[in-house]
Scaffold this active site. Sequence first.
Site, PDB file in Angstrom:
ATOM      1  N   PRO A 128       0.788  -1.244   0.000  1.00  0.00           N
ATOM      2  CA  PRO A 128       0.000   0.000   0.000  1.00  0.00           C
ATOM      3  C   PRO A 128       0.813   1.283   0.000  1.00  0.00           C
ATOM      4  O   PRO A 128       0.247   2.353  -0.073  1.00  0.00           O
ATOM      5  CB  PRO A 128      -0.819  -0.120   1.286  1.00  0.00           C
ATOM      6  CG  PRO A 128       0.069  -0.905   2.202  1.00  0.00           C
ATOM      7  CD  PRO A 128       0.784  -1.901   1.332  1.00  0.00           C
ATOM      8  N   GLY A 129       2.149   1.189   0.117  1.00  0.00           N
ATOM      9  CA  GLY A 129       2.953   2.394  -0.012  1.00  0.00           C
ATOM     10  C   GLY A 129       3.886   2.698   1.143  1.00  0.00           C
ATOM     11  O   GLY A 129       4.590   3.703   1.111  1.00  0.00           O
ATOM     12  N   ASP A 194       9.995  -6.459  -2.342  1.00  0.00           N
ATOM     13  CA  ASP A 194       9.325  -6.988  -1.155  1.00  0.00           C
ATOM     14  C   ASP A 194       8.315  -7.994  -1.688  1.00  0.00           C
ATOM     15  O   ASP A 194       7.186  -7.648  -2.016  1.00  0.00           O
ATOM     16  CB  ASP A 194       8.655  -5.860  -0.373  1.00  0.00           C
ATOM     17  CG  ASP A 194       8.094  -6.335   0.949  1.00  0.00           C
ATOM     18  OD1 ASP A 194       8.793  -7.081   1.659  1.00  0.00           O
ATOM     19  OD2 ASP A 194       6.947  -5.979   1.266  1.00  0.00           O
ATOM     20  N   CYS A 247       7.751 -11.198   4.336  1.00  0.00           N
ATOM     21  CA  CYS A 247       7.251 -11.261   5.715  1.00  0.00           C
ATOM     22  C   CYS A 247       6.919 -12.706   6.060  1.00  0.00           C
ATOM     23  O   CYS A 247       5.925 -12.990   6.719  1.00  0.00           O
ATOM     24  CB  CYS A 247       6.038 -10.345   5.912  1.00  0.00           C
ATOM     25  SG  CYS A 247       4.628 -10.705   4.857  1.00  0.00           S
TER      26      CYS A 247
END
Length: 479
Positions: A128-129, A194, A247
């Site tokens: 989302p940024g 990511d 993650c």
Amino acid sequence: MAQHSVYFPDAFLAQMREAMPSTLSFDEFIAACQRPLRRSIRINTLKISVADFLALTAPYGWLLTPIPWCDEGFWIERDDEDALPLGSTAEHLSGLFYIQEASSMLPVAALFADDNHPQRVMDMAAAPGSKTTQIAARMGNHGAILANEFSASRVKILHANLCRCGVANTALTHFDGRVFGAALPEMFDAILLDAPCSGEGVVRKDPDALKNWSPESNLDIAATQRELLESAFHALRPGGTLVYSTCTLNRQENEAVCLWLKETYTDAVEFLPLNDLFPDADRALTPEGFLHVFPQIYDCEGFFVARLRKISSLPALPAPTYKVGNFPFIPLKGHEALHITQAASAVGLLWDENLHLWQREKEVWLFPAAIESLIGKVRFSRLGIKLAESHNKGYRWQHEATVALACPNHAHALELSPQEAEEWYRGRDIYPQTIPAVDDVLVTFQHQPLGLAKRIGSRIKNSYPRELVRDGKLFTSNV
């Protein structure tokens, strides 16, 4: 602290026992996973210094504990948490901080480690940024970022967060990241991947994160990750830095993916150890120099970070066959550029040579100069920031440009009271006690720009975008 009831598949627990170093306690791992995640924020230094933010929020009684790997990051504890959501505070609404999990600040810290100053950066999976805005802050809104997001629904969220945080140096794309190695070979000084992953590290935030987990899905995800990493590596210039992060906690999606790249491009890949990234980093260090962060080590979300350098060029991949289409913008120069620059300056909007003026019909945009060499090579969803729309009487200045470019100390800025600022965020007009002398009014609160508005008689007409208007309880009880 309350415990979560986390779902752990037996095969997952067996895998974690094998993956976890002998120096760590498996019982502590289970206990950490069942504790709720600590809230954390990152101060947005595009808008305010860390010292000024701490002074501004000191009266609130927030307990802010520094995050060791991010100078702008803090774990936060608030007595008023139940009364006022963090996202409804004035400081969040004006982009002074981003609500971001502490361990997710690690990849950008690694990207800029060792005094790295890239000018053109790609964030390959950006929504989302949180990391894109962190990169922009580290770059001081200079250079350029290509922020890509494969999910169409998340591109809008990404743009909203960039706008709130005053990011001006970014281009958005909406592609499968596997296209970039062929489409933009060796074009970036630094790349953050990511990667999409199985999310094993997020159980403290989502106790049911492992409901659909299986060893087979880990292998499928790892295959996609290898393809994304290979694409990113091709898009990286020789000498450039690439950070790969997830993650999740299993080795197949982490160490094994990076080792595969090293085996595939042996002479071109150099692993850059992260043992000096922050004090105590060696507690999460792998033999390869990666950080494999189990949640009990730093009391945060589980995470993995690897940093590598491309030490030699690679043969180009086959050129993509898609058509980019005609680029609908033309550069503004000479008298036209001077005229709009002066008009913008008169209302408090300022920029430097890092941004160039472009026009599409009646729209005026600012593009980061460092991205212009990519025009014609890839199709952008959105490029730079929309500055204004021209009309018969002048220019209609755009909200995103005001948030990113406005000088809050401008002579004609109107500083709102807390009650007036809350009315502004609710989309209501403002009736100030002192009537501004100009028609175009820069509205500020806490000396941060909220928007440019028209004065109509004694009224300031609200220009806050309708899609951003807030209801419910806001911040007046907190200031």
